[in-house]
Motif scaffolding. Structure first.
Motif, PDB file in Angstrom:
ATOM      1  N   UNK A  45       0.983  -1.289  -0.039  1.00  0.00           N
ATOM      2  CA  UNK A  45       0.053  -0.028  -0.011  1.00  0.00           C
ATOM      3  C   UNK A  45       0.783   1.149   0.030  1.00  0.00           C
ATOM      4  N   UNK A  46       1.880   1.074   0.804  1.00  0.00           N
ATOM      5  CA  UNK A  46       2.910   2.386   0.674  1.00  0.00           C
ATOM      6  C   UNK A  46       3.342   2.674  -0.733  1.00  0.00           C
ATOM      7  N   UNK A  47       3.905   1.752  -1.428  1.00  0.00           N
ATOM      8  CA  UNK A  47       4.158   1.666  -2.794  1.00  0.00           C
ATOM      9  C   UNK A  47       2.992   2.303  -3.722  1.00  0.00           C
ATOM     10  N   UNK A  48       1.995   1.421  -3.648  1.00  0.00           N
ATOM     11  CA  UNK A  48       0.735   1.580  -4.582  1.00  0.00           C
ATOM     12  C   UNK A  48       0.236   2.835  -4.365  1.00  0.00           C
ATOM     13  N   UNK A  49       0.161   3.708  -3.172  1.00  0.00           N
ATOM     14  CA  UNK A  49      -0.650   4.865  -3.056  1.00  0.00           C
ATOM     15  C   UNK A  49       0.548   5.840  -2.928  1.00  0.00           C
ATOM     16  N   UNK A  50       1.857   5.677  -3.163  1.00  0.00           N
ATOM     17  CA  UNK A  50       2.892   6.475  -2.845  1.00  0.00           C
ATOM     18  C   UNK A  50       2.690   7.195  -1.573  1.00  0.00           C
ATOM     19  N   UNK A  51       2.516   6.566  -0.500  1.00  0.00           N
ATOM     20  CA  UNK A  51       2.580   7.123   0.903  1.00  0.00           C
ATOM     21  C   UNK A  51       3.805   7.582   1.443  1.00  0.00           C
ATOM     22  N   UNK A  52       4.452   8.713   1.092  1.00  0.00           N
ATOM     23  CA  UNK A  52       5.765   8.868   1.216  1.00  0.00           C
ATOM     24  C   UNK A  52       6.328   9.235   2.560  1.00  0.00           C
ATOM     25  N   UNK A  53       5.464   9.600   3.313  1.00  0.00           N
ATOM     26  CA  UNK A  53       5.739  10.082   4.803  1.00  0.00           C
ATOM     27  C   UNK A  53       5.071   9.157   5.707  1.00  0.00           C
ATOM     28  N   UNK A  54       5.943   8.522   6.444  1.00  0.00           N
ATOM     29  CA  UNK A  54       5.530   7.597   7.644  1.00  0.00           C
ATOM     30  C   UNK A  54       5.731   8.549   8.878  1.00  0.00           C
ATOM     31  N   UNK A  55       4.609   9.032   9.567  1.00  0.00           N
ATOM     32  CA  UNK A  55       4.906   9.886  10.821  1.00  0.00           C
ATOM     33  C   UNK A  55       4.643   9.146  12.080  1.00  0.00           C
ATOM     34  N   UNK A  56       5.826   8.991  12.963  1.00  0.00           N
ATOM     35  CA  UNK A  56       5.823   8.442  14.135  1.00  0.00           C
ATOM     36  C   UNK A  56       6.144   9.223  15.242  1.00  0.00           C
ATOM     37  N   UNK A  57       5.088   9.585  15.907  1.00  0.00           N
ATOM     38  CA  UNK A  57       5.350  10.309  17.175  1.00  0.00           C
ATOM     39  C   UNK A  57       5.818   9.590  18.412  1.00  0.00           C
ATOM     40  N   UNK A  61       8.777  13.730  17.137  1.00  0.00           N
ATOM     41  CA  UNK A  61       8.027  12.857  16.066  1.00  0.00           C
ATOM     42  C   UNK A  61       9.050  12.705  15.193  1.00  0.00           C
ATOM     43  N   UNK A  62       9.102  11.429  14.569  1.00  0.00           N
ATOM     44  CA  UNK A  62       9.981  11.029  13.407  1.00  0.00           C
ATOM     45  C   UNK A  62       9.335  10.995  12.039  1.00  0.00           C
ATOM     46  N   UNK A  63      10.035  11.742  11.325  1.00  0.00           N
ATOM     47  CA  UNK A  63       9.365  11.678   9.822  1.00  0.00           C
ATOM     48  C   UNK A  63      10.303  10.934   8.996  1.00  0.00           C
ATOM     49  N   UNK A  64       9.900   9.754   8.375  1.00  0.00           N
ATOM     50  CA  UNK A  64      10.374   8.692   7.829  1.00  0.00           C
ATOM     51  C   UNK A  64      10.203   8.686   6.451  1.00  0.00           C
ATOM     52  N   UNK A  65      11.488   8.816   5.452  1.00  0.00           N
ATOM     53  CA  UNK A  65      11.120   8.686   4.302  1.00  0.00           C
ATOM     54  C   UNK A  65      10.457   7.232   3.905  1.00  0.00           C
ATOM     55  N   UNK A  66       9.357   6.931   3.100  1.00  0.00           N
ATOM     56  CA  UNK A  66       8.708   5.761   3.229  1.00  0.00           C
ATOM     57  C   UNK A  66       8.636   4.822   1.955  1.00  0.00           C
ATOM     58  N   UNK A  67       9.420   5.284   0.818  1.00  0.00           N
ATOM     59  CA  UNK A  67       9.075   4.735  -0.511  1.00  0.00           C
ATOM     60  C   UNK A  67      10.469   4.302  -0.986  1.00  0.00           C
ATOM     61  N   UNK A  68      11.614   4.267  -0.468  1.00  0.00           N
ATOM     62  CA  UNK A  68      12.736   4.024  -1.148  1.00  0.00           C
ATOM     63  C   UNK A  68      13.959   3.943   0.056  1.00  0.00           C
ATOM     64  N   UNK A  69      14.994   4.224   0.075  1.00  0.00           N
ATOM     65  CA  UNK A  69      16.104   3.957   0.874  1.00  0.00           C
ATOM     66  C   UNK A  69      16.768   2.648   0.780  1.00  0.00           C
ATOM     67  N   UNK A  70      16.935   1.740   2.082  1.00  0.00           N
ATOM     68  CA  UNK A  70      17.417   0.655   1.821  1.00  0.00           C
ATOM     69  C   UNK A  70      16.430  -0.424   1.755  1.00  0.00           C
TER      70      UNK A  70
END
Length: 356
Positions: free
Chosen positions: A95-107, A124-133
C-alpha cells in the motif's frame, strides 16, 4: 453534515480485535459531535485476502481504497503467509508503494500513568517511506537485491532528490507548528553519496524555513542520544530503514512499542497503522492493547481535518485522545501495561470518558 469514507482493514492476529475497538470508539466520538458522518468500508487484507482472492493485498481492496479519504489498517502476519506470498511485498509495503504514501510519521510522547525509560519526551519522526534501503520497494520493476552467487548478495539503497525534498518539507512544516527544531539523521560519513545526498538536500530545504533550527547526527550516535536525552528532540527526519529502527526505539523508550502510533500519507490520502505487529500468540484472547491503533486513528483525523479544513474532525480527534489518556491516567490498563482490563473493557472505559 460532512461525510468521509474510511476504509477498514482488520488484518491478522490481534488486528480484528483492536481495529474493531478503534471503530467503536471513533463511532461513539463522532456521535457526540454530531456534525460529521463516517462511512466505513470493510475490505479484505492478510489472511482474509488470501482466503477470498489468493492475495494478502487484493487488487479489489486497492481499487476500493482509491475511493476513500483514507483507511485504518490492522497489523498483518506476513511471516506466516504461504511461501508464494512471502516473495511479494507485505500488505503495508504494497500500500505504501501503490499509493505513494511517502511520509511515515511516528510520534513518541510520554503519557501520564505509563512508565517512561527516559522521563518526559515529545518528539516525532518523519521517515521517508518509499525508497532508501528497503529493497522490496526501491525499484520500479523487481527488487533492489541481487544474488551473484549462492554465497554473495548485493543489496542496494536508493536516494532521490524528489523523495528527500518532499519528506524534508513535511518535517520542516511540522517543526514550524511545534518547537521549531529539525534533526537530520544520516550516515554521510560512510555512505557518502546516498546518505550524503539525504543530508544535503534536507539542509537545502531547511533554508526555506529560517525560523527552524537544524542539526544533524549519524544514525549510530542518534540512537545513543535518544536514550540519553530524548526530551531534547523535536522533529527528526531520516530515511526509510533508519526511521523504522529509530521509531521503534523511541516508542519503547517512552513507554512501549505497543502504544506507538503512526500514519502513512501522501498529499491526498492517509493510512492509520500502529507501529507494532500482529501478536498472533495472544490473538482471540481479548487481552490486546488497542492504544497504538487508536492513537494512529487520532493522527489520521488530525491529518483529515487539515486536508479538508474541517475543525469538527479535529474535535473528534481530541475527544478520542482525551478519553484514552484519561482512562489510562485513571489506572485502566491492559495486561501488557500491568493492568487487568481486557480489550473490550479498556475500550468501554474510553467510551465512558469521551466528552468528559
Amino acid at each position: 453534515m460532512a461525510s468521509y469514507k474510511i476504509g477498514v482493514l482488520y488484518g491478522d492476529g490481534i488486528g480484528p480485535e483492536i481495529t474493531k475497538a478503534t471503530v467503536d470508539v471513533l463511532s461513539a466520538a463522532s456521535r457526540l459531535v454530531g456534525t460529521t458522518h463516517f462511512e466505513y468500508v470493510e475490505l479484505p487484507m492478510g489472511w482474509n485476502g488470501i482466503e477470498q482472492y489468493n492475495d494478502p493485498m487484493p487488487q479489489f481492496t486497492k481499487d476500493a481504497l482509491k475511493e476513500t479519504h483514507g483507511w485504518i489498517m490492522g497489523p498483518h502476519d506476513s511471516a506466516a503467509y504461504p511461501a508464494e506470498h512471502k516473495i511479494n511485498r507485505n500488505p503495508s509495503g504494497e500500500l505504501r508503494i501503490s499509493f505513494d504514501l511517502y511520509a511515515n510519521v511516528r510520534p513518541a510522547k510520554t503519557m501520564e500513568g505509563i512508565r517512561s525509560v527516559v522521563g518526559e519526551a515529545d518528539l516525532v519522526i518523519y521517515r521517508e517511506n518509499t525508497e532508501g534501503y528497503y529493497s522490496d520497494r526501491n525499484m520500479f520493476v523487481g527488487t533492489g537485491e541481487w544474488m551473484v552467487t549462492p554465497d554473495i548478495v548485493i543489496s542496494s539503497g536508493v536516494f532521490t532528490r524528489k523523495a528527500i525534498e518532499r519528506i524534508a518539507h513535511a518535517a520542516f512544516k511540522m517543526a514550524g507548528q511545534r518547537r521549531k527544531k529539525v534533526t537530520i539523521v544520516h550516515k554521510a560519513n560512510v555512505i557518502k553519496l546516498g546518505s550524503g545526498l539525504f543530508l544535503n538536500v534536507c539542509r537545502e530545504v531547511g533554508q526555506q524555513y529560517p525560523e527552524v533550527e537544524i542539526d544533524d547526527y549519524h544514525i549510530d550516535a542518534m540512537a545513543a542520544h535518544l536514550v540519553r536525552r530524548a526530551k531534547d528532540f523535536d522533529v527528526i527526519v531520516t530515511e526509510n530503514m533508519f526511521g523504522d529502527i529509530l521509531s521503534d526505539l523511541a516508542g519503547e523508550l517512552v513507554g512501549s512499542l505497543g502504544l506507538a502510533p503512526s500514519i502513512n500519507s501522501n498529499d491526498q490520502q492517509a493510512m492509520a497503522q500502529a507501529a507494532h505487529g500482529s501478536a498472533p500468540d495472544i490473538a482471540g484472547k481479548n487481552i490486546a492493547n488497542p492504544t497504538g491503533i487508536m492513537l494512529s486513528t487520532v493522527m489520521f483525523l488530525d491529518w483529515l481535518s487539515v486536508q479538508h479544513n474541517d475543525s469538527n474532525v479535529a474535535e473528534i480527534a481530541r475527544i478520542i485522545e482525551n478519553g484514552l489518556l484519561t482512562a489510562v491516567s485513571d489506572g485502566v490498563k491492559t495486561r501488557d501495561l500491568g493492568g487487568s482490563a481486557s480489550t473490550t473493557e479498556f475500550t468501554q472505559a474510553i467510551i465512558e470518558r469521551l466528552g468528559v
